[in-house]
Design a protein around this motif. Structure first.
Motif, PDB file in Angstrom:
ATOM      1  N   ARG A  28       1.185  -1.243   0.164  1.00  8.35           N
ATOM      2  CA  ARG A  28      -0.065   0.245  -0.225  1.00  8.35           C
ATOM      3  C   ARG A  28       1.343   1.153  -0.306  1.00  8.35           C
ATOM      4  O   ARG A  28       0.487   2.078  -1.281  1.00  8.35           O
ATOM      5  N   ARG A  29       1.687   0.935   0.744  1.00  3.78           N
ATOM      6  CA  ARG A  29       3.042   2.604   0.828  1.00  3.78           C
ATOM      7  C   ARG A  29       3.328   2.258  -0.275  1.00  3.78           C
ATOM      8  O   ARG A  29       3.539   3.668  -0.974  1.00  3.78           O
ATOM      9  N   ALA A  30       3.409   1.627  -1.030  1.00  2.31           N
ATOM     10  CA  ALA A  30       4.268   1.531  -2.330  1.00  2.31           C
ATOM     11  C   ALA A  30       3.601   2.391  -3.187  1.00  2.31           C
ATOM     12  O   ALA A  30       3.814   3.046  -3.819  1.00  2.31           O
ATOM     13  N   ILE A  31       2.513   2.068  -3.498  1.00  2.00           N
ATOM     14  CA  ILE A  31       1.318   2.152  -4.220  1.00  2.00           C
ATOM     15  C   ILE A  31       1.326   3.687  -4.373  1.00  2.00           C
ATOM     16  O   ILE A  31       1.049   4.246  -4.923  1.00  2.00           O
ATOM     17  N   GLU A  32       1.014   4.100  -3.150  1.00  3.26           N
ATOM     18  CA  GLU A  32       0.241   5.731  -2.453  1.00  3.26           C
ATOM     19  C   GLU A  32       1.780   6.091  -2.866  1.00  3.26           C
ATOM     20  O   GLU A  32       1.990   7.591  -3.567  1.00  3.26           O
ATOM     21  N   GLY A  33       3.122   6.163  -2.865  1.00  4.85           N
ATOM     22  CA  GLY A  33       4.151   6.477  -3.095  1.00  4.85           C
ATOM     23  C   GLY A  33       4.769   6.460  -5.081  1.00  4.85           C
ATOM     24  O   GLY A  33       4.983   8.492  -5.058  1.00  4.85           O
ATOM     25  N   ARG A  34       4.373   5.680  -5.411  1.00  5.78           N
ATOM     26  CA  ARG A  34       4.287   5.497  -6.859  1.00  5.78           C
ATOM     27  C   ARG A  34       3.212   6.438  -7.187  1.00  5.78           C
ATOM     28  O   ARG A  34       3.538   7.435  -8.251  1.00  5.78           O
ATOM     29  N   HIS A  35       1.876   7.167  -7.118  1.00  4.79           N
ATOM     30  CA  HIS A  35       0.422   7.662  -7.260  1.00  4.79           C
ATOM     31  C   HIS A  35       0.568   8.972  -6.920  1.00  4.79           C
ATOM     32  O   HIS A  35       0.206   9.652  -7.293  1.00  4.79           O
ATOM     33  N   GLY A  36       1.512   9.279  -5.150  1.00  6.86           N
ATOM     34  CA  GLY A  36       1.348  10.077  -4.701  1.00  6.86           C
ATOM     35  C   GLY A  36       2.157  10.976  -5.785  1.00  6.86           C
ATOM     36  O   GLY A  36       1.918  12.705  -5.734  1.00  6.86           O
ATOM     37  N   ASP A  37       3.188  10.947  -6.105  1.00  6.90           N
ATOM     38  CA  ASP A  37       3.968  11.891  -7.506  1.00  6.90           C
ATOM     39  C   ASP A  37       3.303  12.820  -8.128  1.00  6.90           C
ATOM     40  O   ASP A  37       3.083  13.259  -8.260  1.00  6.90           O
TER      41      ASP A  37
END
Length: 61
Positions: A28-37
């Motif tokens: 979840r953190r990885a997904i949020e980090g990727r799309h958070g950009d």
């Protein structure tokens, strides 16, 4: 479906629907980090709806 360059309505949430459940906090953190950009240029809130849907909505409407 590709939405690059399209305009959506005011205050419409961005929703990412996954084919399988994302239950691992690490994933979840990885997904949020990727799309958070992609979303960081806009003030808003990211949150999970269940295990398969990530939503972003603007901070104010």
């Amino acid at each position: 479906m590709v939405y690059d360059g399209q305009t959506v309505g005011v205050a419409m949430p961005v929703s990412l629907q996954f084919d399988s459940a994302v239950t691992s906090a690490r994933y979840r953190r990885a997904i949020e980090g990727r799309h958070g950009d992609d979303l960081s240029a806009h003030s808003g809130v990211v949150g999970w709806l269940g295990d398969r849907q990530l939503m972003w909505r603007p901070k104010s409407f």
